[in-house]
Motif scaffolding. Structure first.
Motif, PDB file in Angstrom:
ATOM      1  N   THR A   9       0.928  -1.146  -0.132  1.00  0.00           N
ATOM      2  CA  THR A   9      -0.150   0.070  -0.077  1.00  0.00           C
ATOM      3  C   THR A   9       1.117   1.234  -0.124  1.00  0.00           C
ATOM      4  O   THR A   9       0.446   2.105  -0.680  1.00  0.00           O
ATOM      5  N   ALA A  46      -7.929   3.621  -1.156  1.00  0.00           N
ATOM      6  CA  ALA A  46      -8.855   2.693  -1.918  1.00  0.00           C
ATOM      7  C   ALA A  46      -8.018   1.351  -1.945  1.00  0.00           C
ATOM      8  O   ALA A  46      -8.679   0.293  -2.034  1.00  0.00           O
ATOM      9  N   GLU A  47      -6.917   1.264  -2.105  1.00  0.00           N
ATOM     10  CA  GLU A  47      -5.921   0.018  -2.562  1.00  0.00           C
ATOM     11  C   GLU A  47      -6.069  -0.922  -1.075  1.00  0.00           C
ATOM     12  O   GLU A  47      -6.391  -2.042  -1.154  1.00  0.00           O
ATOM     13  N   PHE A  64      -8.600  -1.012   0.903  1.00  0.00           N
ATOM     14  CA  PHE A  64      -9.962  -1.363   1.061  1.00  0.00           C
ATOM     15  C   PHE A  64     -10.432  -2.425   0.244  1.00  0.00           C
ATOM     16  O   PHE A  64     -11.007  -3.321   0.337  1.00  0.00           O
ATOM     17  N   VAL A  65      -9.759  -2.315  -1.072  1.00  0.00           N
ATOM     18  CA  VAL A  65      -9.975  -3.293  -2.239  1.00  0.00           C
ATOM     19  C   VAL A  65      -9.206  -4.533  -1.922  1.00  0.00           C
ATOM     20  O   VAL A  65      -9.897  -5.498  -2.333  1.00  0.00           O
ATOM     21  N   VAL A  66      -8.190  -4.437  -1.653  1.00  0.00           N
ATOM     22  CA  VAL A  66      -7.054  -5.859  -1.187  1.00  0.00           C
ATOM     23  C   VAL A  66      -8.235  -6.498  -0.159  1.00  0.00           C
ATOM     24  O   VAL A  66      -8.235  -7.537  -0.027  1.00  0.00           O
ATOM     25  N   ARG A 103     -11.235  -6.473   0.722  1.00  0.00           N
ATOM     26  CA  ARG A 103     -12.594  -6.944   0.406  1.00  0.00           C
ATOM     27  C   ARG A 103     -12.222  -8.189  -0.498  1.00  0.00           C
ATOM     28  O   ARG A 103     -12.877  -9.131  -0.651  1.00  0.00           O
ATOM     29  N   ARG A 104     -11.048  -8.327  -1.194  1.00  0.00           N
ATOM     30  CA  ARG A 104     -11.086  -9.204  -2.324  1.00  0.00           C
ATOM     31  C   ARG A 104     -10.710 -10.516  -1.494  1.00  0.00           C
ATOM     32  O   ARG A 104     -10.739 -11.534  -2.096  1.00  0.00           O
TER      33      ARG A 104
END
Length: 54
Positions: free
Chosen positions: A7, A44-45, A47-49, A51-52
């Motif tokens: 991150t 953003a990165e 939280f995206v990671v 969730r993935r």
């Protein structure tokens, strides 16, 4: 690579790319906007990671 390190690396990369493009196109750099863009990409990165992986 560790999640936080990746991150931070993305944030530094975005900061460098944004300042480079801004300087090439305009001759000046808006440092506040560059920092805000980098922080936004890092958040953003992160939280995206997270969730993935669920």
């Amino acid at each position: 690579m560790h999640r936080y390190a990746r991150t931070l690396l993305y944030g530094i990369l975005v900061f460098a790319v944004y300042t480079g493009i801004s300087f090439i196109l305009g001759g000046r750099v808006n440092w506040i906007l560059a920092a805000a863009t980098a922080v936004g990409v890092m958040i953003a990165e992160f939280f995206v990671v997270s969730r993935r992986r669920r």
